[in-house]
Scaffold this active site. Structure first.
Site, PDB file in Angstrom:
ATOM      1  N   GLU A 177       1.286  -0.273  -4.972  1.00 52.35           N
ATOM      2  CA  GLU A 177       0.422   0.880  -5.233  1.00 52.35           C
ATOM      3  C   GLU A 177       1.307   2.123  -5.115  1.00 52.35           C
ATOM      4  O   GLU A 177       1.802   2.429  -4.033  1.00 52.35           O
ATOM      5  CB  GLU A 177      -0.723   0.967  -4.235  1.00 52.35           C
ATOM      6  CG  GLU A 177      -1.630   2.156  -4.522  1.00 52.35           C
ATOM      7  CD  GLU A 177      -2.451   2.610  -3.325  1.00 52.35           C
ATOM      8  OE1 GLU A 177      -3.489   3.258  -3.543  1.00 52.35           O
ATOM      9  OE2 GLU A 177      -2.047   2.349  -2.175  1.00 52.35           O
ATOM     10  N   ASP A 194       0.819  -1.207   0.000  1.00 56.89           N
ATOM     11  CA  ASP A 194       0.000   0.000   0.000  1.00 56.89           C
ATOM     12  C   ASP A 194       0.858   1.264   0.000  1.00 56.89           C
ATOM     13  O   ASP A 194       1.816   1.374   0.776  1.00 56.89           O
ATOM     14  CB  ASP A 194      -0.907  -0.011   1.230  1.00 56.89           C
ATOM     15  CG  ASP A 194      -1.903   1.132   1.240  1.00 56.89           C
ATOM     16  OD1 ASP A 194      -2.828   1.116   0.405  1.00 56.89           O
ATOM     17  OD2 ASP A 194      -1.746   2.059   2.061  1.00 56.89           O
TER      18      ASP A 194
END
Length: 380
Positions: free
Chosen positions: A84, A47
């Site tokens: 990401e 993330d």
């Protein structure tokens, strides 16, 4: 474990490069390796890696990529790291030996933004830089809308070009995901506002692109249940801070224009917010949803069966479109994906001799294909 040497949107950064950072880095590395080795996970999605602030000689991600590569050799199966990243920089997926960070793949949000803005007409927030068909053409052939040019949303130049020869499958693309749905003020999916033809078009763009497609739960049958941001914090101060933060976050994003009036952001701590976010699996048996599920299944089957569609060769991908915005064609080698965005049928001379798939039907005559309005056809 945290340091005031770097700041992130959530406060102090994880200490990856300051005094005593060695133990922190080891914790991250060992945690990832344990998921892959001991729990037999095949891939990890990392993330917001752009907020991993690390000025060390070897970035944490590069060290992780090297360690995971060694583990893959040891266990005899492929292991993947999917990042990401908001940086629009293919260095993320460039091998460590070539000076990159070595991720297997990275998300390409610009593709989502271009598809969403094209299908919905939304231009608020970061969609301000998307919408025209030439932008859709850019992301489908070059990955990033922002690859070194000016971003109106950010107010500065952003990103870098993707080097020639980079495999498009290293970029993960989607028309829905937990962020892009959950971070809308009401957590509404495109299916709540977009007609079935528009959803079929967005599915074709994602599933038949030169990238690695990702689907969000329920998207494949056009689920209309919302996916709202919810939390379950026991600390009253934290819960209230999140309530205030969510309301403040949406204050300047133009949601009143999108929703046609004042917006009451759902309480993240309320049980009703969780309940409203559960899938209604009975939808799949209703004719309209069953048809959408068949469309998704058919496109996935087609991608697996057609080498040109399975390829990540960006050099073999091209587009053309109508200046008036009525139609758009994605060429993938010998296969063409014809999108009719307007309400009227469109006839194009593509020298086509076979219809591989069609939403709403398609007619072939003398190499010319006619596709109804708000529809899509895949031809050879």
């Amino acid at each position: 474990y945290f340091t005031d040497r770097h700041e992130t949107p959530w406060g102090e950064a994880v200490n990856l490069d300051g005094p005593d950072a060695g133990e922190v880095r080891r914790l991250v590395l060992d945690s990832a390796l344990r998921w892959l080795r001991d729990f037999h996970v095949d891939a990890l999605r990392l993330d917001a890696v752009h907020e991993l602030k690390d000025d060390s000689p070897v970035h944490l991600l590069a060290e992780l990529a090297t360690a995971v590569g060694a583990l893959a050799e040891e266990v005899g199966r492929p292991l993947s790291l999917i990042a990401e990243s908001d940086l629009n920089d293919a260095a993320m997926v460039t091998p460590v030996a070539e000076g990159g960070l070595g991720m297997t793949a990275q998300w390409a949000d610009d593709v989502h933004h271009a598809v969403h803005a094209t299908i919905t007409g939304e231009r608020h927030g970061y969609y301000v830089d998307f919408g025209p068909l030439e932008v859709l053409a850019t992301v489908l052939t070059r990955v990033f809308r922002h690859d070194g040019g000016y971003s109106r949303f950010r107010g500065r130049d952003w990103g870098r070009p993707v080097p020639a020869g980079t495999d498009g499958r290293r970029f993960v693309v989607f028309s829905q995901d937990h962020d892009q749905v959950g971070n809308r003020a009401l957590g509404d999916r495109p299916s709540e506002r977009v007609d079935p033809g528009g959803l079929a078009i967005s599915a074709a763009l994602v599933l038949l692109s030169p990238f690695t497609p990702m689907l969000f739960m329920g998207e494949e049958w056009g689920a209309r249940t919302r996916w709202q941001f919810f939390t379950d914090h026991a600390e009253p101060e934290l819960a209230e801070a999140i309530r205030r933060g969510r309301t403040a976050e949406f204050g300047g994003h133009g949601w009143e224009e999108v929703y046609g009036g004042p917006v009451a952001v759902p309480d993240p701590q309320a049980a009703s917010t969780v309940a409203a976010s559960r899938l209604d699996r009975a939808e799949r048996d209703r004719p309209e949803h069953a048809r959408m599920l068949r469309w998704y299944s058919g496109l996935i089957t087609l991608r697996r069966a057609e080498p040109d569609l399975a390829s990540g060769d960006l050099a073999a991908t091209s587009t053309r479109h109508d200046d008036g915005g009525a139609w758009f064609v994605l060429h993938r080698g010998s296969v063409a994906v014809v999108l009719v965005l307007g309400d009227e049928p469109v006839t194009l001379d593509l020298q086509a001799d076979e219809v591989l798939a069609a939403w709403g039907g398609a007619d072939l005559a003398g190499g010319r294909v006619t596709v109804p309005g708000r529809s899509v056809a895949v031809v050879r």
